[in-house]
Design a protein around this motif. Structure first.
Motif, PDB file in Angstrom:
ATOM      1  N   MET A 126       0.841  -1.191   0.000  1.00 21.19           N
ATOM      2  CA  MET A 126       0.000   0.000   0.000  1.00 21.19           C
ATOM      3  C   MET A 126       0.881   1.247   0.000  1.00 21.19           C
ATOM      4  N   ASP A 127       0.246   2.421  -0.071  1.00 22.78           N
ATOM      5  CA  ASP A 127       1.013   3.657  -0.137  1.00 22.78           C
ATOM      6  C   ASP A 127       0.183   4.803   0.416  1.00 22.78           C
ATOM      7  N   PHE A 128       0.657   5.395   1.518  1.00 26.09           N
ATOM      8  CA  PHE A 128       0.015   6.588   2.059  1.00 26.09           C
ATOM      9  C   PHE A 128       0.460   7.803   1.255  1.00 26.09           C
ATOM     10  N   HIS A 129      -0.428   8.782   1.164  1.00 27.14           N
ATOM     11  CA  HIS A 129      -0.129  10.028   0.454  1.00 27.14           C
ATOM     12  C   HIS A 129       0.064  11.131   1.500  1.00 27.14           C
ATOM     13  N   PRO A 130       1.318  11.393   1.932  1.00 26.01           N
ATOM     14  CA  PRO A 130       1.529  12.348   3.043  1.00 26.01           C
ATOM     15  C   PRO A 130       1.004  13.743   2.744  1.00 26.01           C
ATOM     16  N   GLN A 131       1.064  14.168   1.476  1.00 26.61           N
ATOM     17  CA  GLN A 131       0.602  15.513   1.140  1.00 26.61           C
ATOM     18  C   GLN A 131      -0.905  15.672   1.338  1.00 26.61           C
ATOM     19  N   LYS A 132      -1.644  14.560   1.337  1.00 26.79           N
ATOM     20  CA  LYS A 132      -3.086  14.621   1.535  1.00 26.79           C
ATOM     21  C   LYS A 132      -3.503  14.207   2.939  1.00 26.79           C
ATOM     22  N   CYS A 133      -2.543  13.774   3.753  1.00 23.33           N
ATOM     23  CA  CYS A 133      -2.836  13.472   5.159  1.00 23.33           C
ATOM     24  C   CYS A 133      -2.791  14.764   5.962  1.00 23.33           C
ATOM     25  N   SER A 134      -3.517  14.817   7.050  1.00 17.84           N
ATOM     26  CA  SER A 134      -3.568  16.047   7.844  1.00 17.84           C
ATOM     27  C   SER A 134      -3.703  15.733   9.323  1.00 17.84           C
ATOM     28  N   VAL A 135      -3.340  16.723  10.130  1.00 20.13           N
ATOM     29  CA  VAL A 135      -3.433  16.626  11.587  1.00 20.13           C
ATOM     30  C   VAL A 135      -4.511  17.585  12.068  1.00 20.13           C
ATOM     31  N   LEU A 136      -5.396  17.096  12.918  1.00 14.43           N
ATOM     32  CA  LEU A 136      -6.471  17.915  13.481  1.00 14.43           C
ATOM     33  C   LEU A 136      -6.393  17.828  14.998  1.00 14.43           C
ATOM     34  N   ARG A 137      -6.166  18.960  15.639  1.00 12.55           N
ATOM     35  CA  ARG A 137      -6.080  19.003  17.107  1.00 12.55           C
ATOM     36  C   ARG A 137      -7.445  19.385  17.670  1.00 12.55           C
ATOM     37  N   VAL A 138      -8.100  18.431  18.264  1.00  8.28           N
ATOM     38  CA  VAL A 138      -9.419  18.673  18.841  1.00  8.28           C
ATOM     39  C   VAL A 138      -9.226  19.083  20.293  1.00  8.28           C
ATOM     40  N   THR A 139      -9.313  20.369  20.556  1.00  9.73           N
ATOM     41  CA  THR A 139      -9.052  20.861  21.908  1.00  9.73           C
ATOM     42  C   THR A 139      -9.609  22.259  22.080  1.00  9.73           C
ATOM     43  N   ARG A 140      -9.917  22.587  23.316  1.00  9.80           N
ATOM     44  CA  ARG A 140     -10.289  23.948  23.677  1.00  9.80           C
ATOM     45  C   ARG A 140      -9.311  24.529  24.689  1.00  9.80           C
ATOM     46  N   SER A 141      -8.209  23.841  24.868  1.00 15.50           N
ATOM     47  CA  SER A 141      -7.191  24.313  25.797  1.00 15.50           C
ATOM     48  C   SER A 141      -6.508  25.563  25.249  1.00 15.50           C
ATOM     49  N   ARG A 142      -6.180  26.476  26.121  1.00 14.12           N
ATOM     50  CA  ARG A 142      -5.475  27.690  25.706  1.00 14.12           C
ATOM     51  C   ARG A 142      -3.999  27.437  25.479  1.00 14.12           C
ATOM     52  N   THR A 147       3.146  20.161  18.359  1.00 19.44           N
ATOM     53  CA  THR A 147       4.335  19.562  17.764  1.00 19.44           C
ATOM     54  C   THR A 147       4.022  19.216  16.315  1.00 19.44           C
ATOM     55  N   ASP A 148       5.057  19.058  15.522  1.00 14.90           N
ATOM     56  CA  ASP A 148       4.892  18.674  14.125  1.00 14.90           C
ATOM     57  C   ASP A 148       5.057  17.165  13.993  1.00 14.90           C
ATOM     58  N   TYR A 149       4.201  16.557  13.195  1.00 12.69           N
ATOM     59  CA  TYR A 149       4.269  15.117  12.965  1.00 12.69           C
ATOM     60  C   TYR A 149       4.643  14.858  11.510  1.00 12.69           C
ATOM     61  N   THR A 150       5.369  13.787  11.296  1.00 10.85           N
ATOM     62  CA  THR A 150       5.838  13.454   9.957  1.00 10.85           C
ATOM     63  C   THR A 150       5.425  12.029   9.592  1.00 10.85           C
ATOM     64  N   LEU A 151       5.233  11.832   8.302  1.00 11.45           N
ATOM     65  CA  LEU A 151       4.936  10.504   7.760  1.00 11.45           C
ATOM     66  C   LEU A 151       5.798  10.321   6.523  1.00 11.45           C
ATOM     67  N   LYS A 152       6.644   9.312   6.556  1.00  7.83           N
ATOM     68  CA  LYS A 152       7.585   9.060   5.456  1.00  7.83           C
ATOM     69  C   LYS A 152       8.440  10.293   5.172  1.00  7.83           C
ATOM     70  N   ARG A 153       8.945  10.910   6.271  1.00  5.81           N
ATOM     71  CA  ARG A 153       9.829  12.070   6.221  1.00  5.81           C
ATOM     72  C   ARG A 153       9.162  13.314   5.643  1.00  5.81           C
ATOM     73  N   THR A 154       7.853  13.311   5.615  1.00  7.38           N
ATOM     74  CA  THR A 154       7.106  14.456   5.119  1.00  7.38           C
ATOM     75  C   THR A 154       6.286  15.047   6.266  1.00  7.38           C
ATOM     76  N   LYS A 155       6.421  16.338   6.476  1.00  5.91           N
ATOM     77  CA  LYS A 155       5.683  16.997   7.543  1.00  5.91           C
ATOM     78  C   LYS A 155       4.208  17.069   7.184  1.00  5.91           C
ATOM     79  N   LEU A 156       3.364  16.640   8.110  1.00  4.07           N
ATOM     80  CA  LEU A 156       1.924  16.668   7.887  1.00  4.07           C
ATOM     81  C   LEU A 156       1.374  18.048   8.207  1.00  4.07           C
ATOM     82  N   CYS A 157       0.489  18.536   7.366  1.00  7.87           N
ATOM     83  CA  CYS A 157      -0.089  19.859   7.582  1.00  7.87           C
ATOM     84  C   CYS A 157      -1.133  19.791   8.698  1.00  7.87           C
ATOM     85  N   THR A 158      -1.249  20.870   9.432  1.00  9.68           N
ATOM     86  CA  THR A 158      -2.222  20.974  10.515  1.00  9.68           C
ATOM     87  C   THR A 158      -3.420  21.776  10.023  1.00  9.68           C
TER      88      THR A 158
END
Length: 259
Positions: A126-142, A147-158
């Motif tokens: 299989m093959d993940f597409h890092p450019q189309k993967c994303s990070v979603l922070r579900v929080t109401r904390s101030r 932090t930045d997360y990476t997949l296959k040496r590619t930084k995931l967009c937030t």
């Protein structure tokens, strides 16, 4: 929450390995032969302006626009959660990885899971597409843990909002983005119907409304419980009685052009 995206998911499944996996799960006999017949000996060709390419054999993948295809794909990837510290949700080729982040250790575990998934895809074809993967922070904390997360040496967009299973998820768990998108889509379809069905019968307009415009609002209806009057008004405009299209059904062609 990491929303993962497979690159050409259904086309990459090696069906010989899939058949072995189905057999391992206990699907054997005539049922296994039927699935084998469903996958093997398929061909494809391209037709453009009446000209056809040569027929080529299909050596991998499961038919996407079929009832059995998504089920077979899910059987093929159902071992994805094994060895992960975080939780997962799988629905055909839609996959999310999520974890409650309370410390830097949790951040490290989530990143380690992403590395594990990169190794998993290499062994499964299989093959993940890092450019189309994303990070979603579900929080109401101030002061959330950032932090930045990476997949296959590619930084995931937030993202502040991401779509999963046709539902727009937001960081504050508000449904504003989802309601705005579906009402806009329904409104565009309604405008299309108004423009093209001016001179048709009222019954035809009604059927067109309930077939093409109204179903758009039925995607994840539990998300359509608005918390503000503005969003409530948007939904009432479409879901009101009588339906919007019935209201325009009595408009004469001359009046329609001026509206």
């Amino acid at each position: 929450m990491v929303i993962l995206d497979f690159s050409k998911a259904f086309d990459r499944v090696p069906y010989q390995r899939l058949l072995k996996k189905v057999h391992h799960y206990g699907v054997r006999g005539q049922t296994h032969k039927w699935i084998t017949s469903f996958l093997q000996d398929r061909t494809q060709k391209v037709i453009v302006e009446g000209k056809s390419s040569e027929v080529a054999p299909v050596v991998s993948g499961v038919p996407k626009c079929s009832v059995l295809g998504p089920l077979l794909f899910l059987l093929f990837i159902n071992d994805l959660p094994e060895g992960l510290h975080s939780s997962t949700r799988l629905f055909a080729d839609d996959c999310i990885l999520y974890r409650q982040i309370k410390s830097a250790h949790d951040q490290s575990l989530l990143q380690e899971d992403l590395h594990t998934l990169a190794q998993w895809e290499a062994t499964r074809g299989m093959d993940f597409h890092p450019q189309k993967c994303s990070v979603l922070r579900v929080t109401r904390s101030r002061s959330p843990f950032l932090t930045d997360y990476t997949l296959k040496r590619t930084k995931l967009c937030t993202e502040q909002s991401s779509k999963y299973l046709s539902v727009d998820l937001q960081t504050d768990l508000s449904w504003k983005t989802h309601i705005d998108r579906v009402t806009k889509k329904a409104n565009n379809m309604l405008g299309f119907l108004r423009h093209n069905l001016r001179n048709t019968k009222e019954d035809t307009k009604t059927k067109a409304y309930f077939s093409l415009s109204a179903p758009i609002l039925n995607i994840a209806p539990q998300c359509g419980i608005p918390t503000t009057n503005t969003r409530l008004t948007k939904l009432r405009w479409f879901k009101g009685e009588p339906p919007v299209l019935l209201q325009i059904a009595t408009i004469t062609p001359a009046a329609s052009r001026t509206c």
